[in-house]
Design a protein around this motif. Structure first.
Motif, short mmCIF file in Angstrom:
data_model
loop_
_atom_site.label_atom_id
_atom_site.label_comp_id
_atom_site.label_asym_id
_atom_site.label_seq_id
_atom_site.Cartn_x
_atom_site.Cartn_y
_atom_site.Cartn_z
N PHE A 12 0.77 -1.08 0.06
CA PHE A 12 0.01 0.25 -0.05
C PHE A 12 0.76 1.27 0.06
O PHE A 12 1.71 1.52 1.15
N ILE A 13 0.86 2.06 -1.12
CA ILE A 13 1.66 3.30 -1.19
C ILE A 13 0.52 4.35 -1.02
O ILE A 13 -0.40 4.53 -1.68
N ALA A 14 0.79 5.30 -0.05
CA ALA A 14 0.12 6.48 -0.06
C ALA A 14 0.69 7.85 -0.51
O ALA A 14 1.91 8.03 -0.11
N ASP A 15 0.40 8.36 -1.76
CA ASP A 15 0.93 9.48 -2.28
C ASP A 15 0.40 10.79 -1.35
O ASP A 15 -0.63 11.12 -1.50
N GLU A 16 1.35 11.39 -0.71
CA GLU A 16 1.13 12.52 0.29
C GLU A 16 1.95 13.72 -0.24
O GLU A 16 2.12 14.79 0.63
N VAL A 17 2.08 13.80 -1.50
CA VAL A 17 2.83 14.97 -2.18
C VAL A 17 1.91 16.13 -1.88
O VAL A 17 2.65 17.09 -1.49
N GLN A 18 0.67 16.24 -2.15
CA GLN A 18 -0.16 17.50 -2.04
C GLN A 18 -0.82 17.40 -0.67
O GLN A 18 -1.03 18.64 0.05
N SER A 19 -1.28 16.37 -0.09
CA SER A 19 -2.23 16.41 0.97
C SER A 19 -1.35 16.21 2.33
O SER A 19 -1.76 16.48 3.37
N GLY A 20 0.09 15.84 2.01
CA GLY A 20 0.82 15.93 3.46
C GLY A 20 1.29 17.05 4.08
O GLY A 20 0.80 18.13 3.78
N MET A 21 2.40 17.10 5.06
CA MET A 21 2.80 18.30 5.99
C MET A 21 1.56 19.19 6.48
O MET A 21 1.72 20.23 6.33
N GLY A 22 0.76 18.56 7.15
CA GLY A 22 -0.34 19.32 7.80
C GLY A 22 -1.31 19.95 7.11
O GLY A 22 -2.38 20.59 7.69
N ARG A 23 -1.63 19.75 5.75
CA ARG A 23 -2.51 20.52 5.19
C ARG A 23 -3.93 20.27 5.46
O ARG A 23 -4.64 20.88 5.38
N THR A 24 -4.04 18.96 5.89
CA THR A 24 -5.50 18.41 6.19
C THR A 24 -5.65 18.73 7.61
O THR A 24 -6.69 18.23 8.09
N GLY A 25 -4.69 19.00 8.47
CA GLY A 25 -4.86 18.99 9.86
C GLY A 25 -4.12 17.70 10.75
O GLY A 25 -4.06 17.95 11.89
N LYS A 26 -3.57 17.18 9.84
CA LYS A 26 -2.61 16.14 10.49
C LYS A 26 -1.60 16.08 9.33
O LYS A 26 -1.39 16.39 8.56
N MET A 27 -0.26 15.74 10.12
CA MET A 27 0.84 15.69 9.15
C MET A 27 1.00 14.82 8.04
O MET A 27 1.27 15.24 6.97
N PHE A 28 -0.14 13.88 8.23
CA PHE A 28 -0.17 12.80 7.04
C PHE A 28 -1.80 12.87 6.65
O PHE A 28 -2.41 12.47 7.65
N ALA A 29 -2.35 12.93 5.72
CA ALA A 29 -3.84 13.01 5.53
C ALA A 29 -4.17 11.25 5.67
O ALA A 29 -5.45 11.25 6.08
N ILE A 30 -3.33 10.53 5.61
CA ILE A 30 -3.86 9.30 5.58
C ILE A 30 -4.05 8.83 7.34
O ILE A 30 -4.80 7.81 7.33
N GLU A 31 -3.78 9.58 8.19
CA GLU A 31 -4.07 9.35 9.49
C GLU A 31 -5.49 9.64 9.80
O GLU A 31 -6.01 8.98 10.70
N HIS A 32 -6.17 10.31 8.90
CA HIS A 32 -7.56 10.67 9.06
C HIS A 32 -8.45 9.04 9.07
O HIS A 32 -9.58 9.03 9.74
#
Length: 442
Positions: A253-273
Protein backbone atom coordinates in the motif's frame (compact mmCIF):
# COMPACT_ATOMS: atom_id res chain seq x y z
CA UNK A 1 0.43 42.75 6.64
CA UNK A 2 -2.92 43.43 4.93
CA UNK A 3 -2.60 44.02 1.18
CA UNK A 4 -3.94 47.16 -0.47
CA UNK A 5 -5.63 45.00 -3.13
CA UNK A 6 -5.87 47.64 -5.81
CA UNK A 7 -5.11 45.43 -8.75
CA UNK A 8 -5.26 46.39 -12.41
CA UNK A 9 -4.64 44.29 -15.53
CA UNK A 10 -1.00 43.14 -15.82
CA UNK A 11 1.28 46.16 -15.65
CA UNK A 12 4.10 47.14 -18.02
CA UNK A 13 6.79 45.05 -16.36
CA UNK A 14 4.59 41.93 -16.31
CA UNK A 15 3.72 42.51 -19.97
CA UNK A 16 7.40 42.86 -20.87
CA UNK A 17 8.27 39.61 -19.10
CA UNK A 18 5.29 37.85 -20.65
CA UNK A 19 6.58 38.76 -24.10
CA UNK A 20 10.01 37.34 -23.26
CA UNK A 21 8.31 34.20 -21.97
CA UNK A 22 6.36 33.81 -25.22
CA UNK A 23 9.63 34.10 -27.14
CA UNK A 24 11.85 31.81 -25.08
CA UNK A 25 9.70 29.46 -22.96
CA UNK A 26 7.57 26.68 -24.52
CA UNK A 27 3.83 27.27 -24.43
CA UNK A 28 3.54 23.82 -22.82
CA UNK A 29 4.93 25.35 -19.60
CA UNK A 30 1.56 26.63 -18.42
CA UNK A 31 0.87 29.57 -16.07
CA UNK A 32 -2.22 30.04 -13.92
CA UNK A 33 -1.90 33.85 -13.74
CA UNK A 34 -0.49 36.50 -16.13
CA UNK A 35 1.59 38.21 -13.45
CA UNK A 36 5.24 37.98 -12.42
CA UNK A 37 6.14 38.02 -8.74
CA UNK A 38 8.82 40.27 -7.27
CA UNK A 39 8.48 39.54 -3.56
CA UNK A 40 6.62 37.28 -1.17
CA UNK A 41 6.07 37.35 2.57
CA UNK A 42 3.79 35.21 4.71
CA UNK A 43 0.45 35.01 2.89
CA UNK A 44 1.13 37.96 0.55
CA UNK A 45 2.65 38.19 -2.93
CA UNK A 46 3.79 41.43 -4.61
CA UNK A 47 4.22 41.51 -8.37
CA UNK A 48 6.82 43.37 -10.45
CA UNK A 49 4.35 46.24 -10.94
CA UNK A 50 3.69 46.65 -7.22
CA UNK A 51 0.30 44.93 -7.02
CA UNK A 52 -0.39 42.89 -3.87
CA UNK A 53 -2.19 39.55 -3.69
CA UNK A 54 -3.46 37.14 -1.04
CA UNK A 55 -2.10 33.67 -1.75
CA UNK A 56 -4.62 30.81 -1.70
CA UNK A 57 -2.40 28.61 -3.92
CA UNK A 58 0.86 28.43 -1.91
CA UNK A 59 2.83 27.08 -4.87
CA UNK A 60 0.33 24.18 -5.13
CA UNK A 61 0.69 23.44 -1.42
CA UNK A 62 4.48 23.85 -1.45
CA UNK A 63 4.38 26.67 1.12
CA UNK A 64 2.06 25.43 3.85
CA UNK A 65 3.86 27.66 6.37
CA UNK A 66 3.66 30.70 4.11
CA UNK A 67 6.34 32.45 2.10
CA UNK A 68 9.84 32.97 3.43
CA UNK A 69 9.12 31.93 7.00
CA UNK A 70 11.83 33.74 9.02
CA UNK A 71 12.93 30.61 10.89
CA UNK A 72 13.39 28.71 7.65
CA UNK A 73 15.29 31.62 6.09
CA UNK A 74 17.59 31.72 9.11
CA UNK A 75 18.27 27.98 8.90
CA UNK A 76 19.14 28.35 5.21
CA UNK A 77 21.47 31.30 5.91
CA UNK A 78 23.34 29.33 8.53
CA UNK A 79 23.77 26.40 6.15
CA UNK A 80 25.11 28.70 3.40
CA UNK A 81 28.14 29.36 5.60
CA UNK A 82 28.88 25.62 5.85
CA UNK A 83 28.47 23.94 2.44
CA UNK A 84 25.99 23.88 -0.45
CA UNK A 85 26.21 20.65 -2.39
CA UNK A 86 27.95 17.46 -1.32
CA UNK A 87 26.52 14.50 -3.19
CA UNK A 88 25.30 12.18 -0.42
CA UNK A 89 26.65 9.19 -2.37
CA UNK A 90 30.19 10.63 -2.20
CA UNK A 91 30.48 12.37 1.16
CA UNK A 92 27.44 11.96 3.44
CA UNK A 93 26.32 14.78 5.72
CA UNK A 94 24.22 15.20 8.85
CA UNK A 95 21.12 17.08 7.54
CA UNK A 96 20.16 14.18 5.23
CA UNK A 97 20.33 11.68 8.07
CA UNK A 98 18.41 13.99 10.43
CA UNK A 99 15.57 14.44 7.93
CA UNK A 100 15.40 10.68 7.42
CA UNK A 101 15.27 10.16 11.18
CA UNK A 102 12.54 12.78 11.62
CA UNK A 103 10.29 11.44 8.85
CA UNK A 104 10.73 7.83 9.91
CA UNK A 105 9.61 8.72 13.41
CA UNK A 106 6.68 10.89 12.26
CA UNK A 107 5.24 8.51 9.69
CA UNK A 108 2.44 6.19 10.87
CA UNK A 109 3.34 2.59 11.59
CA UNK A 110 4.87 0.87 14.59
CA UNK A 111 7.71 -0.69 12.60
CA UNK A 112 11.19 0.21 11.45
CA UNK A 113 11.32 2.58 8.49
CA UNK A 114 13.92 3.97 6.10
CA UNK A 115 13.81 7.14 4.02
CA UNK A 116 15.16 7.98 0.56
CA UNK A 117 15.49 11.71 -0.22
CA UNK A 118 15.06 12.96 -3.78
CA UNK A 119 14.09 16.18 -5.57
CA UNK A 120 10.44 16.05 -6.61
CA UNK A 121 7.14 14.31 -6.02
CA UNK A 122 7.39 12.42 -9.30
CA UNK A 123 10.82 11.12 -8.25
CA UNK A 124 9.43 10.00 -4.91
CA UNK A 125 6.64 8.12 -6.71
CA UNK A 126 9.06 6.53 -9.18
CA UNK A 127 11.19 5.28 -6.31
CA UNK A 128 8.16 3.96 -4.41
CA UNK A 129 7.17 1.85 -7.41
CA UNK A 130 10.75 0.73 -8.05
CA UNK A 131 11.03 -0.44 -4.46
CA UNK A 132 7.65 -2.20 -4.53
CA UNK A 133 8.52 -4.06 -7.72
CA UNK A 134 11.95 -5.03 -6.44
CA UNK A 135 10.59 -6.28 -3.11
CA UNK A 136 7.66 -8.23 -4.53
CA UNK A 137 9.16 -9.41 -7.80
CA UNK A 138 5.80 -8.48 -9.37
CA UNK A 139 5.29 -5.93 -12.19
CA UNK A 140 1.77 -4.51 -11.92
CA UNK A 141 0.57 -1.42 -10.05
CA UNK A 142 -3.02 -0.49 -9.19
CA UNK A 143 -3.87 3.20 -9.47
CA UNK A 144 -7.11 5.18 -9.63
CA UNK A 145 -9.36 7.27 -11.79
CA UNK A 146 -8.67 11.03 -11.53
CA UNK A 147 -5.28 10.37 -9.87
CA UNK A 148 -2.25 12.58 -10.34
CA UNK A 149 1.20 11.23 -9.48
CA UNK A 150 3.58 13.31 -11.61
CA UNK A 151 4.86 13.99 -15.11
CA UNK A 152 7.75 11.56 -15.60
CA UNK A 153 7.03 8.46 -17.68
CA UNK A 154 6.04 6.09 -14.89
CA UNK A 155 4.35 8.78 -12.78
CA UNK A 156 2.49 9.96 -15.89
CA UNK A 157 1.38 6.38 -16.51
CA UNK A 158 -0.12 6.28 -13.02
CA UNK A 159 -1.88 9.62 -13.55
CA UNK A 160 -5.51 9.34 -14.59
CA UNK A 161 -6.10 12.41 -16.73
CA UNK A 162 -5.14 12.31 -20.43
CA UNK A 163 -5.27 16.07 -21.20
CA UNK A 164 -2.89 17.73 -20.71
CA UNK A 165 -0.64 15.38 -18.79
CA UNK A 166 -0.36 12.30 -21.02
CA UNK A 167 -1.62 13.25 -24.44
CA UNK A 168 0.78 12.50 -27.29
CA UNK A 169 3.72 11.34 -25.18
CA UNK A 170 3.92 7.85 -26.60
CA UNK A 171 3.82 4.43 -24.98
CA UNK A 172 3.37 4.53 -21.22
CA UNK A 173 4.13 1.87 -18.62
CA UNK A 174 1.91 -1.10 -19.59
CA UNK A 175 1.65 -2.77 -16.16
CA UNK A 176 -0.87 -0.29 -14.77
CA UNK A 177 -4.44 -1.15 -13.73
CA UNK A 178 -6.85 1.71 -13.05
CA UNK A 179 -9.70 1.38 -10.54
CA UNK A 180 -12.62 3.65 -9.57
CA UNK A 181 -11.95 6.18 -6.81
CA UNK A 182 -14.61 7.01 -4.22
CA UNK A 183 -15.70 10.26 -5.89
CA UNK A 184 -19.03 10.26 -4.12
CA UNK A 185 -20.34 13.40 -5.83
CA UNK A 186 -19.92 11.62 -9.18
CA UNK A 187 -20.13 7.97 -8.18
CA UNK A 188 -18.87 5.63 -10.92
CA UNK A 189 -21.81 3.33 -10.13
CA UNK A 190 -24.53 5.96 -9.87
CA UNK A 191 -25.08 5.23 -6.17
CA UNK A 192 -25.32 7.40 -3.04
CA UNK A 193 -23.06 7.16 0.01
CA UNK A 194 -23.51 5.50 2.49
CA UNK A 195 -26.30 3.37 0.99
CA UNK A 196 -23.79 2.30 -1.69
CA UNK A 197 -22.09 -0.03 0.83
CA UNK A 198 -18.79 1.00 -0.78
CA UNK A 199 -19.54 -0.59 -4.13
CA UNK A 200 -16.20 0.72 -5.41
CA UNK A 201 -14.33 -1.49 -2.92
CA UNK A 202 -16.33 -4.53 -3.94
CA UNK A 203 -15.61 -3.75 -7.58
CA UNK A 204 -11.86 -3.77 -6.89
CA UNK A 205 -12.08 -6.98 -4.90
CA UNK A 206 -14.07 -8.62 -7.70
CA UNK A 207 -11.62 -7.42 -10.33
CA UNK A 208 -8.75 -9.01 -8.41
CA UNK A 209 -10.60 -12.31 -8.26
CA UNK A 210 -11.73 -12.40 -11.90
CA UNK A 211 -9.68 -10.14 -14.18
CA UNK A 212 -6.30 -9.51 -12.53
CA UNK A 213 -4.18 -11.99 -10.64
CA UNK A 214 -2.94 -10.55 -7.34
CA UNK A 215 0.18 -12.64 -7.92
CA UNK A 216 1.13 -10.05 -10.56
CA UNK A 217 0.37 -6.91 -8.51
CA UNK A 218 3.24 -5.32 -6.59
CA UNK A 219 1.47 -2.32 -5.09
CA UNK A 220 -1.55 -0.09 -4.96
CA UNK A 221 -0.90 3.68 -4.98
CA UNK A 222 -3.55 6.12 -3.79
CA UNK A 223 -3.88 9.76 -2.76
CA UNK A 224 -5.70 9.89 0.60
CA UNK A 225 -7.25 13.11 -0.76
CA UNK A 226 -7.00 13.51 -4.52
CA UNK A 227 -5.35 16.76 -5.54
CA UNK A 228 -5.34 17.54 -9.26
CA UNK A 229 -8.30 15.19 -9.64
CA UNK A 230 -10.52 17.72 -7.89
CA UNK A 231 -9.81 17.70 -4.13
CA UNK A 232 -11.85 14.56 -3.77
CA UNK A 233 -12.19 13.34 -0.17
CA UNK A 234 -13.22 9.69 -0.03
CA UNK A 235 -15.03 8.16 2.95
CA UNK A 236 -12.51 6.71 5.37
CA UNK A 237 -14.08 3.30 4.72
CA UNK A 238 -12.69 3.50 1.20
CA UNK A 239 -9.10 3.87 2.35
CA UNK A 240 -9.63 1.23 5.01
CA UNK A 241 -11.12 -1.12 2.42
CA UNK A 242 -8.08 -0.64 0.18
CA UNK A 243 -5.82 -1.56 3.07
CA UNK A 244 -7.77 -4.76 3.65
CA UNK A 245 -7.57 -5.66 -0.04
CA UNK A 246 -3.82 -5.16 0.05
CA UNK A 247 -3.48 -7.32 3.16
CA UNK A 248 -5.63 -10.08 1.70
CA UNK A 249 -3.63 -10.21 -1.53
CA UNK A 250 -0.07 -9.44 -0.34
CA UNK A 251 -0.04 -6.12 -2.19
CA UNK A 252 1.95 -3.15 -0.88
CA UNK A 253 0.00 0.00 0.00
CA UNK A 254 1.58 3.29 -1.20
CA UNK A 255 0.11 6.57 0.08
CA UNK A 256 0.89 9.55 -2.16
CA UNK A 257 1.04 12.48 0.28
CA UNK A 258 2.81 14.90 -2.07
CA UNK A 259 -0.03 17.45 -1.97
CA UNK A 260 -2.05 16.30 1.04
CA UNK A 261 0.82 15.88 3.50
CA UNK A 262 2.78 18.24 5.76
CA UNK A 263 -0.19 19.36 7.84
CA UNK A 264 -2.41 20.45 4.95
CA UNK A 265 -5.45 18.48 6.21
CA UNK A 266 -4.84 19.10 9.91
CA UNK A 267 -2.65 16.06 10.42
CA UNK A 268 0.94 15.61 9.34
CA UNK A 269 -0.22 12.91 6.90
CA UNK A 270 -3.75 12.87 5.44
CA UNK A 271 -3.79 9.07 5.66
CA UNK A 272 -3.99 9.46 9.45
CA UNK A 273 -7.65 10.53 9.16
CA UNK A 274 -8.52 6.96 8.17
CA UNK A 275 -6.24 5.27 10.73
CA UNK A 276 -4.59 3.34 7.91
CA UNK A 277 -0.87 2.57 7.98
CA UNK A 278 0.79 2.49 4.54
CA UNK A 279 3.83 0.42 3.64
CA UNK A 280 5.32 3.31 1.64
CA UNK A 281 4.62 7.06 1.74
CA UNK A 282 5.68 9.66 -0.82
CA UNK A 283 6.18 13.31 0.19
CA UNK A 284 7.36 16.52 -1.47
CA UNK A 285 6.15 20.13 -1.93
CA UNK A 286 6.12 21.79 1.54
CA UNK A 287 8.72 19.33 2.85
CA UNK A 288 11.54 21.57 1.61
CA UNK A 289 10.08 24.78 3.01
CA UNK A 290 10.28 26.40 -0.42
CA UNK A 291 13.28 24.45 -1.71
CA UNK A 292 13.19 21.25 -3.79
CA UNK A 293 13.01 18.14 -1.62
CA UNK A 294 10.98 14.94 -1.68
CA UNK A 295 10.99 11.70 0.26
CA UNK A 296 10.00 8.07 -0.07
CA UNK A 297 9.35 6.60 3.37
CA UNK A 298 9.40 2.79 3.40
CA UNK A 299 9.01 -0.16 5.68
CA UNK A 300 12.58 -1.21 6.38
CA UNK A 301 12.07 -4.83 5.38
CA UNK A 302 10.64 -3.71 2.03
CA UNK A 303 13.38 -1.29 1.01
CA UNK A 304 16.23 -3.36 2.43
CA UNK A 305 15.89 -5.86 -0.42
CA UNK A 306 17.14 -3.22 -2.87
CA UNK A 307 20.78 -3.70 -3.80
CA UNK A 308 23.45 -1.14 -2.88
CA UNK A 309 23.42 1.63 -5.48
CA UNK A 310 19.86 0.86 -6.59
CA UNK A 311 18.43 4.12 -5.22
CA UNK A 312 19.54 7.74 -5.17
CA UNK A 313 20.57 10.64 -7.38
CA UNK A 314 23.16 13.40 -7.57
CA UNK A 315 21.15 16.16 -5.90
CA UNK A 316 18.78 14.05 -3.81
CA UNK A 317 18.64 15.38 -0.24
CA UNK A 318 20.55 18.59 -0.95
CA UNK A 319 21.87 19.85 2.41
CA UNK A 320 20.33 23.31 2.12
CA UNK A 321 16.95 21.76 1.38
CA UNK A 322 17.42 19.37 4.29
CA UNK A 323 18.04 22.07 6.91
CA UNK A 324 15.03 23.95 5.53
CA UNK A 325 13.00 20.75 5.87
CA UNK A 326 14.00 20.17 9.48
CA UNK A 327 12.85 23.64 10.45
CA UNK A 328 9.72 23.41 8.28
CA UNK A 329 8.62 20.15 9.90
CA UNK A 330 9.03 21.74 13.33
CA UNK A 331 6.95 24.77 12.30
CA UNK A 332 4.21 22.67 10.66
CA UNK A 333 3.85 20.72 13.91
CA UNK A 334 3.30 24.00 15.74
CA UNK A 335 0.64 25.11 13.27
CA UNK A 336 -1.38 21.88 13.22
CA UNK A 337 -3.69 23.21 15.92
CA UNK A 338 -4.53 26.19 13.67
CA UNK A 339 -5.90 24.04 10.90
CA UNK A 340 -9.24 22.87 12.37
CA UNK A 341 -10.22 26.44 13.31
CA UNK A 342 -9.18 28.00 10.00
CA UNK A 343 -10.61 25.05 8.08
CA UNK A 344 -13.94 25.53 9.86
CA UNK A 345 -14.00 29.20 8.81
CA UNK A 346 -13.12 28.30 5.23
CA UNK A 347 -15.63 25.46 4.96
CA UNK A 348 -18.31 27.45 6.75
CA UNK A 349 -18.02 30.43 4.40
CA UNK A 350 -18.04 28.21 1.32
CA UNK A 351 -21.06 26.24 2.55
CA UNK A 352 -22.89 29.55 3.06
CA UNK A 353 -22.07 30.46 -0.53
CA UNK A 354 -23.35 27.08 -1.67
CA UNK A 355 -26.72 27.96 -0.14
CA UNK A 356 -26.80 31.20 -2.12
CA UNK A 357 -25.41 30.15 -5.49
CA UNK A 358 -26.92 27.24 -7.43
CA UNK A 359 -23.73 26.89 -9.47
CA UNK A 360 -21.86 25.54 -6.44
CA UNK A 361 -22.61 21.85 -6.70
CA UNK A 362 -20.28 20.55 -4.02
CA UNK A 363 -17.98 21.82 -1.29
CA UNK A 364 -15.57 19.25 0.12
CA UNK A 365 -12.26 19.03 1.89
CA UNK A 366 -10.22 18.33 4.98
CA UNK A 367 -8.59 21.08 6.99
CA UNK A 368 -7.18 23.68 4.61
CA UNK A 369 -7.42 21.49 1.53
CA UNK A 370 -10.86 22.41 0.20
CA UNK A 371 -12.46 22.28 -3.23
CA UNK A 372 -15.56 23.93 -4.72
CA UNK A 373 -17.11 22.15 -7.71
CA UNK A 374 -19.06 24.39 -10.10
CA UNK A 375 -21.93 23.01 -12.17
CA UNK A 376 -24.40 24.36 -14.71
CA UNK A 377 -27.23 22.38 -13.15
CA UNK A 378 -27.27 20.76 -9.73
CA UNK A 379 -29.50 17.93 -10.90
CA UNK A 380 -27.47 16.93 -13.96
CA UNK A 381 -24.15 18.04 -12.41
CA UNK A 382 -22.97 19.24 -15.82
CA UNK A 383 -19.50 20.75 -15.23
CA UNK A 384 -19.29 24.56 -15.48
CA UNK A 385 -15.79 24.85 -16.91
CA UNK A 386 -16.21 28.28 -18.53
CA UNK A 387 -17.61 29.73 -15.32
CA UNK A 388 -14.70 28.29 -13.36
CA UNK A 389 -12.24 30.02 -15.69
CA UNK A 390 -14.09 33.33 -15.40
CA UNK A 391 -14.08 33.13 -11.60
CA UNK A 392 -10.35 32.42 -11.50
CA UNK A 393 -9.61 35.36 -13.79
CA UNK A 394 -11.76 37.67 -11.68
CA UNK A 395 -9.99 36.52 -8.52
CA UNK A 396 -6.58 37.19 -10.07
CA UNK A 397 -7.67 40.64 -11.29
CA UNK A 398 -8.83 41.54 -7.81
CA UNK A 399 -5.93 40.37 -5.70
CA UNK A 400 -6.43 36.67 -4.94
CA UNK A 401 -4.10 33.95 -6.23
CA UNK A 402 -6.16 30.77 -6.51
CA UNK A 403 -6.16 27.72 -8.78
CA UNK A 404 -8.44 25.26 -10.47
CA UNK A 405 -8.41 21.46 -10.42
CA UNK A 406 -10.52 18.51 -11.46
CA UNK A 407 -10.69 16.10 -14.36
CA UNK A 408 -13.68 18.09 -15.68
CA UNK A 409 -11.89 21.45 -15.17
CA UNK A 410 -14.68 22.80 -12.98
CA UNK A 411 -13.21 22.73 -9.46
CA UNK A 412 -11.61 25.64 -7.61
CA UNK A 413 -9.15 24.62 -4.93
CA UNK A 414 -8.35 26.50 -1.73
CA UNK A 415 -4.83 26.06 -0.32
CA UNK A 416 -4.13 28.99 2.03
CA UNK A 417 -1.14 28.85 4.38
CA UNK A 418 -1.68 27.02 7.65
CA UNK A 419 -0.68 30.22 9.47
CA UNK A 420 -2.79 32.71 7.50
CA UNK A 421 -4.58 35.26 9.67
CA UNK A 422 -8.35 35.04 9.98
CA UNK A 423 -8.53 38.57 8.58
CA UNK A 424 -6.68 37.63 5.39
CA UNK A 425 -8.58 34.35 5.06
CA UNK A 426 -11.90 36.18 5.19
CA UNK A 427 -10.63 38.93 2.87
CA UNK A 428 -9.65 36.30 0.32
CA UNK A 429 -13.06 34.66 0.64
CA UNK A 430 -14.72 38.04 0.08
CA UNK A 431 -12.74 38.43 -3.15
CA UNK A 432 -13.75 34.93 -4.22
CA UNK A 433 -17.46 35.51 -3.59
CA UNK A 434 -17.39 38.85 -5.41
CA UNK A 435 -15.61 37.17 -8.32
CA UNK A 436 -18.28 34.49 -8.43
CA UNK A 437 -21.10 37.07 -8.42
CA UNK A 438 -19.40 39.14 -11.11
CA UNK A 439 -18.78 36.08 -13.30
CA UNK A 440 -22.43 35.03 -13.08
CA UNK A 441 -23.56 38.38 -14.49
CA UNK A 442 -21.11 38.47 -17.41
Amino acid sequence: MVPKIVVTPPGPKSRELAELQRKYVPKAVYNVTPIFIAKSEGSILIDVDGNEYIDFATGISSLNIGHRHPEVIEAIREQLDRYLHLCFHVTPYEPYVRVAEKLANLAPGNFEKRVVLVNSGAEAVENAVKIARRYSGKPAIITFEYAFHGRTRLAMSLTGQIHPYKYGFGVLDPAIYRMPYAYCYRCSFGLEYPACNMRCIEYIRNTLSVHISPDEVAALIVEPVQGEGGFIVPPKEFIQGLRRICDENKILFIADEVQSGMGRTGKMFAIEHSNVVPDIITMAKTLGGGLPLAATICRADVVDVVQVGGLGGTFGGNPVSCVAALKTIEIVQRYLDNVPKLGSILMGRLKEMQEKYEVIGDVRGLGLMVGVELVKNRKTKEPARELRDKVLSECHRNGLIIMGAGAYHNVIRFLPPLNISEELLNKGLDIFENALKTSLTK
